[in-house]
Design a protein around this motif. Structure first.
Motif, short mmCIF file in Angstrom:
data_model
loop_
_atom_site.label_atom_id
_atom_site.label_comp_id
_atom_site.label_asym_id
_atom_site.label_seq_id
_atom_site.Cartn_x
_atom_site.Cartn_y
_atom_site.Cartn_z
N THR A 1 -3.07 -2.79 7.08
CA THR A 1 -4.63 -1.93 7.28
C THR A 1 -4.06 -1.08 8.54
O THR A 1 -3.90 -1.14 9.17
N ASP B 1 -3.47 5.19 3.31
CA ASP B 1 -4.07 4.44 4.08
C ASP B 1 -5.44 5.27 4.98
O ASP B 1 -6.76 4.69 5.38
N ARG C 1 1.01 -0.92 -0.03
CA ARG C 1 -0.18 0.25 0.55
C ARG C 1 1.47 0.86 -0.28
O ARG C 1 0.41 2.04 0.32
N ARG D 1 -9.85 -1.72 -3.54
CA ARG D 1 -8.75 -1.58 -2.26
C ARG D 1 -9.07 -3.37 -1.05
O ARG D 1 -10.07 -3.17 -0.91
N TRP E 1 2.61 4.39 4.48
CA TRP E 1 1.18 3.25 3.41
C TRP E 1 0.48 3.47 4.95
O TRP E 1 -0.68 4.42 4.41
N ARG F 1 -9.23 3.82 4.35
CA ARG F 1 -10.32 3.89 5.54
C ARG F 1 -11.47 5.29 5.23
O ARG F 1 -12.56 4.20 5.47
N HIS G 1 -5.71 -0.01 -4.06
CA HIS G 1 -5.89 1.79 -4.41
C HIS G 1 -7.28 1.99 -5.11
O HIS G 1 -8.11 2.59 -3.94
#
Length: 382
Positions: free
Chosen positions: A85, A158, A26, A59, A154, A162, A56
């Motif tokens: 994540t 992220d 990520r 996801r 990342w 999220r 991306h």
């Protein structure tokens, strides 16, 4: 004997960015991902588009979801790479629709990110770049946390993933016809973005990639408290032509800025503005000067006139931000009449100025309030 200025140094991190046994995909730019896939899987060039899109755009929660990859390739990726994540810890919703997400890193650190409804359709997301902050701006609650560490690439990227996942899940649960879009990103959360320059720069390349989060560079702004060498690098490497730069100015004299923002003891206002002059601007890209109004400190008519003289030469706009109170700072928000008077002086001079009204201050999500506080026990807005 004249009083000697107080020494001030940028804080060092309490710990380094944790590196797992496997690299997190990520946090890889498209180019880095291509090199990794070519080295580890001997994958053809088109494979990078597939994997980058799974990460991306779709996801993907894990490698098994990447169904157009062979089982053998998915097994190799599970063995050699990670798709960890951030964990969504808590979500708080303000009266005005602003939401604050508290996120947990793999090593247990907490950071905050804020979703702010735009006047038009869509949302602005305020993201963090550090756990805590290396600087000591006295009006900012994040300074009370100290400086734990920088965020990895990342972990920056992220935060957006999220938030987008959360919005999609909410829309599906509520039977909405469309999912609210994150249209703007501001690096104005916890931390000094330019103090984590390499990770922030890499995160920008991922967030703006058309095959990834696909957020237009003109809709991304990176804020800085005045880290002059990093601003010079920002200009030198051409980032000013890709994304916006916001300078947290907050004072019109060195004496006041020394007190409010100790970084000014290292780089004075003249040095800061000299660095800003080197940042390229255009008709579509202007420098933003942010000015937090602190009652009785920097909100006088004289301050307004000095501010005009400081910024007049720049293609810029000024965001005036009435201080958002919290228990970690000794300041107060100016009266509405004082704010109006300050704004009127700027407008009469022709300065392009906007008033940033408090958003989410009832959940400690407004500008300068991010400190992992419980909103039930934090100081109420005045």
């Amino acid at each position: 004997m004249a009083e000697q200025p107080t020494l001030w140094r940028i804080r060092k991190p309490q710990r380094a960015i944790p590196r797992g046994d496997k690299p997190n995909l990520r946090g890889m730019s498209r180019e880095e991902l291509g090199e990794f896939l070519g080295r580890e899987l001997s994958a053809p060039a088109y494979r990078v588009d597939q994997v980058f899109g799974w990460i991306h755009q779709r996801r993907a929660p894990d490698f098994d979801a990447m169904t157009n990859l062979s089982k053998a390739d998915r097994a190799k990726l599970r063995e050699r790479a990670s798709l960890d994540t951030l964990e969504v810890d808590t979500i708080q919703r303000a009266r005005d629709g602003t939401r604050k997400l508290r996120l947990r890193t793999a090593d247990g650190e907490a950071i905050e990110s804020v979703l702010i409804p735009n006047d038009e359709r869509g949302l602005t997301q305020c993201i963090s770049s550090q756990v805590g902050c290396a600087l000591d701006c006295r009006f900012c609650a994040t300074a009370s946390l100290g400086f734990r560490r920088n965020l990895d690439t990342w972990e920056i990227v992220d935060q957006v993933a999220r938030a987008r996942t959360l919005l999609a899940e909410e829309a599906e649960r509520e039977g909405a016809r469309w999912t609210p879009r994150i249209t703007n990103i501001v690096y104005m959360g916890m931390g000094e973005p330019l103090h984590n320059f390499n990770q922030v720069r890499r995160s920008l390349s991922i967030l703006t990639d058309a095959g990834g989060e696909a957020i237009a560079g003109r809709r991304i702004t990176v804020s800085t408290s005045g880290l002059v060498p990093a601003i010079e690098r920002f200009a030198r490497e051409g980032l000013g032509e890709e994304v916006g730069l916001a300078i947290s100015l907050n004072a019109t004299t060195d004496a006041v800025r020394d007190e409010v923002m100790p970084i000014n003891r290292k780089w004075k206002i003249d040095e800061l503005l000299a660095a800003v002059r080197r940042v390229p601007t255009s008709r579509r890209r202007r420098v933003t000067f942010e000015y937090v109004l602190l009652g009785g400190v920097n909100d006088s008519d004289a301050d307004a006139h000095r501010l005009i003289e400081l910024v007049r030469e720049f293609r810029c706009h000024v965001n005036v931000i009435p201080f958002n109170p919290h228990e970690h700072a000794p300041y107060r928000r100016p009266s509405q009449s004082r704010v109006r008077a300050f704004m009127a002086i700027l407008r009469r001079s022709g300065v392009d100025v906007w008033l940033r009204t408090p958003r989410g201050d009832d959940i400690q999500a407004a500008c300068g309030q991010l400190a992992l506080d419980d909103p039930k026990t934090a100081a109420p807005p005045s």
